[in-house]
Every structure is written in C-alpha cells, then in structure tokens.
Scaffold this motif. Structure first.
Motif, PDB file in Angstrom:
ATOM      1  N   GLY A   1     -17.564  -9.197   7.336  1.00 42.60           N
ATOM      2  CA  GLY A   1     -17.325  -9.096   8.777  1.00 42.60           C
ATOM      3  C   GLY A   1     -15.852  -9.140   9.131  1.00 42.60           C
ATOM      4  N   ILE A   2     -14.996  -8.625   8.241  1.00 43.25           N
ATOM      5  CA  ILE A   2     -13.560  -8.638   8.564  1.00 43.25           C
ATOM      6  C   ILE A   2     -12.976  -7.231   8.452  1.00 43.25           C
ATOM      7  N   ARG A   3     -11.829  -7.066   9.103  1.00 41.90           N
ATOM      8  CA  ARG A   3     -11.145  -5.770   9.057  1.00 41.90           C
ATOM      9  C   ARG A   3     -10.050  -5.815   7.988  1.00 41.90           C
ATOM     10  N   ALA A   4      -9.643  -4.628   7.532  1.00 42.10           N
ATOM     11  CA  ALA A   4      -8.625  -4.557   6.480  1.00 42.10           C
ATOM     12  C   ALA A   4      -7.340  -5.261   6.897  1.00 42.10           C
ATOM     13  N   GLY A   5      -7.033  -5.221   8.200  1.00 40.49           N
ATOM     14  CA  GLY A   5      -5.797  -5.837   8.693  1.00 40.49           C
ATOM     15  C   GLY A   5      -5.779  -7.353   8.517  1.00 40.49           C
ATOM     16  N   GLU A   6      -6.945  -7.960   8.270  1.00 41.28           N
ATOM     17  CA  GLU A   6      -7.000  -9.421   8.087  1.00 41.28           C
ATOM     18  C   GLU A   6      -6.848  -9.832   6.620  1.00 41.28           C
ATOM     19  N   VAL A   7      -6.729  -8.832   5.719  1.00 42.14           N
ATOM     20  CA  VAL A   7      -6.612  -9.136   4.290  1.00 42.14           C
ATOM     21  C   VAL A   7      -5.137  -9.386   3.948  1.00 42.14           C
ATOM     22  N   ALA A   8      -4.857 -10.575   3.442  1.00 40.22           N
ATOM     23  CA  ALA A   8      -3.463 -10.919   3.106  1.00 40.22           C
ATOM     24  C   ALA A   8      -3.000 -10.153   1.873  1.00 40.22           C
ATOM     25  N   ALA A   9      -3.909  -9.951   0.900  1.00 41.50           N
ATOM     26  CA  ALA A   9      -3.497  -9.257  -0.325  1.00 41.50           C
ATOM     27  C   ALA A   9      -4.704  -8.834  -1.137  1.00 41.50           C
ATOM     28  N   ILE A  10      -4.480  -7.816  -1.965  1.00 39.46           N
ATOM     29  CA  ILE A  10      -5.492  -7.330  -2.909  1.00 39.46           C
ATOM     30  C   ILE A  10      -5.107  -7.785  -4.313  1.00 39.46           C
ATOM     31  N   GLY A  11      -6.117  -8.205  -5.085  1.00 39.43           N
ATOM     32  CA  GLY A  11      -5.916  -8.463  -6.514  1.00 39.43           C
ATOM     33  C   GLY A  11      -6.829  -7.537  -7.296  1.00 39.43           C
ATOM     34  N   ILE A  12      -6.322  -6.993  -8.396  1.00 37.76           N
ATOM     35  CA  ILE A  12      -7.096  -6.043  -9.196  1.00 37.76           C
ATOM     36  C   ILE A  12      -7.363  -6.638 -10.575  1.00 37.76           C
ATOM     37  N   ALA A  13      -8.625  -6.573 -11.018  1.00 38.77           N
ATOM     38  CA  ALA A  13      -8.972  -6.893 -12.412  1.00 38.77           C
ATOM     39  C   ALA A  13      -9.746  -5.689 -12.937  1.00 38.77           C
ATOM     40  N   ASN A  14      -9.531  -5.339 -14.178  1.00 41.41           N
ATOM     41  CA  ASN A  14     -10.113  -4.073 -14.660  1.00 41.41           C
ATOM     42  C   ASN A  14     -10.537  -4.168 -16.108  1.00 41.41           C
ATOM     43  N   GLN A  15     -11.575  -3.323 -16.433  1.00 34.27           N
ATOM     44  CA  GLN A  15     -11.900  -3.117 -17.847  1.00 34.27           C
ATOM     45  C   GLN A  15     -10.589  -2.638 -18.516  1.00 34.27           C
ATOM     46  N   ARG A  16     -10.321  -3.160 -19.705  1.00 33.27           N
ATOM     47  CA  ARG A  16      -9.033  -2.882 -20.328  1.00 33.27           C
ATOM     48  C   ARG A  16      -9.144  -1.725 -21.334  1.00 33.27           C
ATOM     49  N   GLU A  17      -8.004  -1.218 -21.772  1.00 34.81           N
ATOM     50  CA  GLU A  17      -7.862  -0.200 -22.835  1.00 34.81           C
ATOM     51  C   GLU A  17      -8.370   1.192 -22.450  1.00 34.81           C
ATOM     52  N   THR A  18      -9.358   1.266 -21.559  1.00 35.16           N
ATOM     53  CA  THR A  18      -9.926   2.560 -21.153  1.00 35.16           C
ATOM     54  C   THR A  18      -8.799   3.444 -20.619  1.00 35.16           C
TER      55      THR A  18
ATOM     56  N   TRP B   1      -4.638   3.568 -12.739  1.00 34.32           N
ATOM     57  CA  TRP B   1      -5.387   4.636 -12.058  1.00 34.32           C
ATOM     58  C   TRP B   1      -5.767   4.196 -10.646  1.00 34.32           C
ATOM     59  N   LEU B   2      -6.207   2.951 -10.490  1.00 38.14           N
ATOM     60  CA  LEU B   2      -6.569   2.439  -9.161  1.00 38.14           C
ATOM     61  C   LEU B   2      -5.334   2.336  -8.263  1.00 38.14           C
ATOM     62  N   VAL B   3      -4.254   1.774  -8.813  1.00 38.52           N
ATOM     63  CA  VAL B   3      -3.049   1.581  -7.986  1.00 38.52           C
ATOM     64  C   VAL B   3      -2.512   2.932  -7.512  1.00 38.52           C
ATOM     65  N   TRP B   4      -2.522   3.916  -8.415  1.00 37.29           N
ATOM     66  CA  TRP B   4      -2.045   5.264  -8.036  1.00 37.29           C
ATOM     67  C   TRP B   4      -2.807   5.760  -6.802  1.00 37.29           C
ATOM     68  N   HIS B   5      -4.112   5.625  -6.824  1.00 41.15           N
ATOM     69  CA  HIS B   5      -4.923   6.159  -5.725  1.00 41.15           C
ATOM     70  C   HIS B   5      -4.964   5.219  -4.520  1.00 41.15           C
ATOM     71  N   LEU B   6      -4.800   3.929  -4.751  1.00 41.76           N
ATOM     72  CA  LEU B   6      -4.715   3.009  -3.607  1.00 41.76           C
ATOM     73  C   LEU B   6      -3.458   3.275  -2.798  1.00 41.76           C
ATOM     74  N   THR B   7      -2.390   3.716  -3.492  1.00 37.97           N
ATOM     75  CA  THR B   7      -1.099   3.889  -2.817  1.00 37.97           C
ATOM     76  C   THR B   7      -0.818   5.361  -2.507  1.00 37.97           C
ATOM     77  N   GLY B   8      -1.848   6.184  -2.560  1.00 39.88           N
ATOM     78  CA  GLY B   8      -1.662   7.604  -2.238  1.00 39.88           C
ATOM     79  C   GLY B   8      -0.699   8.295  -3.200  1.00 39.88           C
ATOM     80  N   GLY B   9      -0.712   7.865  -4.470  1.00 37.76           N
ATOM     81  CA  GLY B   9       0.128   8.511  -5.482  1.00 37.76           C
ATOM     82  C   GLY B   9       1.592   8.088  -5.439  1.00 37.76           C
ATOM     83  N   ARG B  10       1.874   6.986  -4.754  1.00 40.63           N
ATOM     84  CA  ARG B  10       3.285   6.559  -4.671  1.00 40.63           C
ATOM     85  C   ARG B  10       3.679   5.646  -5.828  1.00 40.63           C
ATOM     86  N   LEU B  11       2.747   4.878  -6.363  1.00 39.99           N
ATOM     87  CA  LEU B  11       3.139   3.894  -7.384  1.00 39.99           C
ATOM     88  C   LEU B  11       2.377   4.104  -8.683  1.00 39.99           C
TER      89      LEU B  11
END
Ligand code: ADP
Ligand code: G3P
Length: 498
Positions: free
Chosen positions: A66-83, A166-176
């Motif tokens: 029940g929250i909007r994206a603007g209320e999120v202080a930060a994102i943390g990413i954990a991922n399957q590795r080596e893939t 791969w996630l960060v690239w697409h989360l940031t619109g290809g900037r990072l």
C-alpha cells in the motif's frame, strides 16, 4: 515513514519484498519463471523473463504494502550469482539466453585449461576452482559462438554482467553498468586481493576489458532508478549475491558465524572477516561484501552444493512421487529410515568439496522392499550429508568448530530435513522466523547504504528464532552414517568420464 524495497532475483523465481524502517515485512510478491534445458548439460534463462518477473513483482509488492515508489528510501538487490548475460549497449537487448550457474557446457573447456596447469594460479587470484559453475568460461563461450560478438565486444558495443548488473542496467534506463565485489568475485575474472578485474585473467580467458562493469561497494548509494520503471526515481543502495545477502540477513556479521541456505542448491558461508582464508580442502574463498556500516571488505569461506532443494523438484517433476515440494516431508517421515537406500544427487556433477564434473546421480542399496518413501528419505538425507561434507571441510581448514548453524531457503521449512541436519552435524540448527533472509539482507545493505540505519547492529533486531533443532545422535551413529555416505560418493564419482 521510509520503506526499503528488496529485489531477490533467484534461480527459479523472482521475489520482491517491502520492509519498513524497523525491518518488518510490509509487502511480498513472487513469480516463478521458465527454466530452459536445451541439452542435458545446459541450463538457460530468458534474460527478458528475469526483468519482467522481477519488475512486476516489485510493483506488486509495493501495491501489497500500500505504498508508492516515492516513499521508498532505497532499493537493495540480491541475485542468483555467476549466471551470465551478454547484451548490446545500444538497445539493452540480450544477445542470447542467460547461461545459468548450473550449466555445464564448458566442462571440456575447463578440462583443457586445467591441463595447461592454470588451476593453482587461478585459485590464488580468485579463491575459486576452475569449474564451469563460474562466469568466465560461459562468457568466453558466448563470445566464441555468437557471430561477430568478439569483435563487437572489443569495440565496446557489448556489455557483460551477472544478474545484478543486468537488473541495474535496466533499472537505470541503461545509464549504469555496475556490480559489487561479491558478485565480481564469482566470475573467475576478479582478483579478490587487489579487488579489481585482473588483467592476467582477462587475457587467459580472452575477455575484452570494455565488456566489464564498474565495481562499486555492496552497501552505499550507487545511482537511482529511472523514474519510468516504478513511477519515481529510487536510490539503489545495496547490491550483493544472494548467498552473501543471506549471510548478512542471518546476522552472520562476526568472523566464525555461518549460515546454510537450502534453495535450488545449498550454500554454506562462513564469515572470515578481513582475511581471505585460503582453503586446503577445495572450499571457495570469496568476497562477502564491502562498505557495510562504513567498513572495508569482508571475506567468506564458501561451500557450494549444486543440488539441494532441486532434488525435491526432481522427485516431483522427474519421478512424480510427490505433487508438491512440501509433500516430501510426510512421505519421507512415513518410514523410519531409508531402508539402506543412499542417493548421491550428482545430477550436474559434484560441487564442493569434490569439484567432479563427471560425477553423476546415483541410487544405491535398492532392494525389493524399497519404495517411494525410502527414496524420498534418502533424498533428504543426501541434502543433509552434502552440507555435512562442507562443515567438515571447513573444520579441516582450521575454522573454529561450529557451535550452531543458521539456516534458510525454501527447503529449510522442512522440519524432518532440519532435524536430520542437526543429527548429522552434532550441532544445533537454528531456523529464523523470516526464511527470506536473502531479501532481508538486501534490504539491510540498502538501509545502511542510504543512511536510514546508522549501524550494522540494526540488522540483528530483525532476526528472530522460529525453531531450534537439537542433535539427538551419538558419535557412533553419526560416524556410521558418514562412512556410508563416503562410500556412496566414491561410487558416483567419475561416472560420466568412464
Ligand atoms: N518443504 C520442502 N521440503 C523440501 N524442499 C522444499 C520444500 N519446499 C520447497 N522446497 C525446495 O526448495 C527450493 C526452493 O527454494 P528457494 O529458496 O525458493 O530456491 P531458489 O532461491 O534457489 O529459487 C525448491 O528446489 C523446492 O523443491
Ligand atoms: O538463486 P539461488 O538461491 O538458487 O542461489 C544461486 C546461487 O547464487 C548460485 O551460486
């Protein structure tokens, strides 16, 4: 109130969880995606499926909370590795399916490189084994197989990444184009002592440097999402491999503390602090994380087992003796013991501490009295036995004896398996209430990285005990079970190469 959004991109499913600033779960979403097995030694994911399921889950988790994206202080990413993903910088399009960590297509190439005598130097630089599990030979395979890819990589037109990149690239619109040292440490291209990509390794694996992501701290703001992805720009403040994130989420912040995750595979990580402990027993030395609570790099000793909960998937999808994974517990508990049946689940070879790509799955001790329940019980015993192999290898490496093992992952919900584990190890097994310690760890990295939490002690506040499994076996019974397992492993080894 500020919230944290954890993205947990796993092998079989994408998950997203929203936590409040006190570390309490406010929203959850999960989506499985298709596993592709185009040949017996190949495991692939559609890289687009990964993005779609992960981003949809994040939106759904926010909606559930029940929250909007603007209320999120930060994102943390954990991922399957080596893939391994290879994509075009201009379009953000993957050039081929992601080659999953379980994929063994480069086994022959690893053998060829081993024959050239590289394994020891490689282990010294990376802390890893020369094995198809890791990214380098997967990436080289893509560059050698996709027409024109190598030349395009040298011209800087392509990008390589593990799933975090791969996630960060697409989360940031290809900037990072980023990764953290824990993920980089799983590629066979990263020097865990200099904490940088190693030019010698790039040359050996023939990897053009323009492909590589920049390495940033695991905890700390490294950029923000493109507002079009979730409806508002959100700082990205944590990145870690899922096993490293789970180690944090289990509160294993002091040297000597260890956790085991029972997911698709089993991954036992022991915190070794600022020291990269070299294993003499074929465990991996890996970077855990960097920048947590303002501190430097923390290393870990790791034992990786390829088939953990995946054995239960095979009982379900391959043998059809259970309809759902959680039914295995009642089936296995319907018999007092496995009736002498022993399973060695070397379906994709054996990982630590054997590293035998030619070992194959083996069922021993079958009699006319053996039935589905005995096989189910042997399957759970095999998960526990593989973990015991790792704990024993750590002890032989001089690690202080474990006084407890913290557990998580989907199969840790299985009480019978957890009791077997305590019995076989002879130490208590501690299961927290929140089994999604990977997502919690990602949220912790983000909370510390964006300054929402002042120090790492806040992590422990979110860890609450669900159940403690006490060992019940004496040393004799443990010894006999371990000896029987060792004989079975000997039978499984080298089978595919013979
Ligand atoms: N009750 C259970 N007993 C044994 N295995 C289980 C049980 N529930 C789920 N599993 C197994 O756990 C795995 C899923 O765990 P999860 O942590 O979600 O994996 P991953 O992160 O690797 O995708 C599957 O392989 C499934 O077969
Ligand atoms: O996604 P999981 O939980 O199966 O973890 C996979 C590991 O990161 C592979 O090294």
């Amino acid at each position: 109130m500020a919230y944290l959004l954890a993205l947990d991109q796993g092998t079989t499913s994408s998950r997203a969880m929203v936590f409040d600033a006190g570390g309490r779960v406010r929203g959850v979403a999960q989506a499985e995606f298709v596993q592709h097995f185009p040949a017996p030694d190949r495991v692939e994911h559609d890289a687009q499926d990964i993005l779609r399921t992960q981003f949809d889950c994040a939106r759904e988790a926010l909606a559930n909370a029940g929250i909007r994206a603007g209320e999120v202080a930060a994102i943390g990413i954990a991922n399957q590795r080596e893939t391994t993903v290879l994509w075009e910088r201009a379009s953000g399009r993957a050039l081929a399916p992601a080659i999953v960590w379980q994929d063994r297509r480069t086994a022959a190439e690893c053998e060829r490189l081993r024959a050239q005598g590289w394994a020891d130097d490689l282990r010294a630089r990376t802390g890893l084994e020369l094995d198809p599990y890791f990214s380098a030979t997967k990436l080289a395979w893509l560059l050698d197989t996709l027409p024109g890819a190598r030349a395009r990589a040298e011209r800087g037109e392509l990008a390589f990444g593990t799933i975090d990149s791969w996630l960060v690239w697409h989360l940031t619109g290809g900037r990072l184009h980023l990764t953290d040292p824990g993920n980089a440490a799983r590629t066979l291209l990263f020097n865990i002592h200099t904490l940088d990509w190693d030019p010698v390794l790039l040359e050996r694996f023939r990897i053009p440097a323009p492909l590589l992501p920049r390495v940033v701290a695991s905890s700390g703001v490294c950029g923000e999402t493109d507002a079009r992805v979730f409806g508002a720009a959100i700082p990205i403040a944590g990145i870690a491999g899922d096993q490293q994130a789970a180690t944090i989420g289990q509160g294993c912040l002091a040297p000597g503390m260890a956790k085991n995750t029972y997911g698709t595979g089993c991954f036992l990580l022991m915190n070794t602090g600022a020291h990269a402990v070299a294993s003499r027993n074929r465990l991996l030395t890996t970077v855990g994380w960097s920048g947590v609570g303002g501190s430097g790099v923390c290393y870990a000793l790791e034992g990786s087992v390829f088939m953990g909960g995946a054995i239960v998937q095979w009982l379900r999808d391959g043998l059809g003796i259970v309809r759902r994974s959680d039914e295995v517990e009642a089936l296995a508990a319907s018999v007092a013991d496995s009736g002498g049946v022993v399973m060695v689940p070397a379906f994709t070879g054996l990982g630590a501490p054997y590293w035998d790509a030619n070992a194959r799955g083996t069922l021993l001790g079958l009699t006319r009295g053996s039935g589905a329940a005995h096989i189910a019980r042997a399957a759970l015993e095999a998960i526990a036995a593989q973990t015991a192999d790792l704990v024993e290898a750590m002890a032989r490496d001089g690690a202080a004896p474990l006084c407890e093992l913290r557990v998580d992952g989907g199969a840790a919900a299985n009480d019978l398996l957890m009791q077997m584990q305590a019995d076989l190890l002879g130490v208590p097994v501690l299961r927290p209430r929140l089994l999604e310690t990977t997502a919690y760890g990602a949220a912790c990295l983000a909370a510390l990285g964006c300054g929402l939490w002042a120090d790492a002690h806040e992590i422990e506040a979110g860890w609450r005990l669900d159940r403690r499994f006490e060992p019940r076996w004496g040393a004799d019974r443990r010894g006999a079970a371990r000896a029987r397992w060792a004989r079975a492993v000997t039978c499984a080894r080298g089978w595919a190469g013979s």
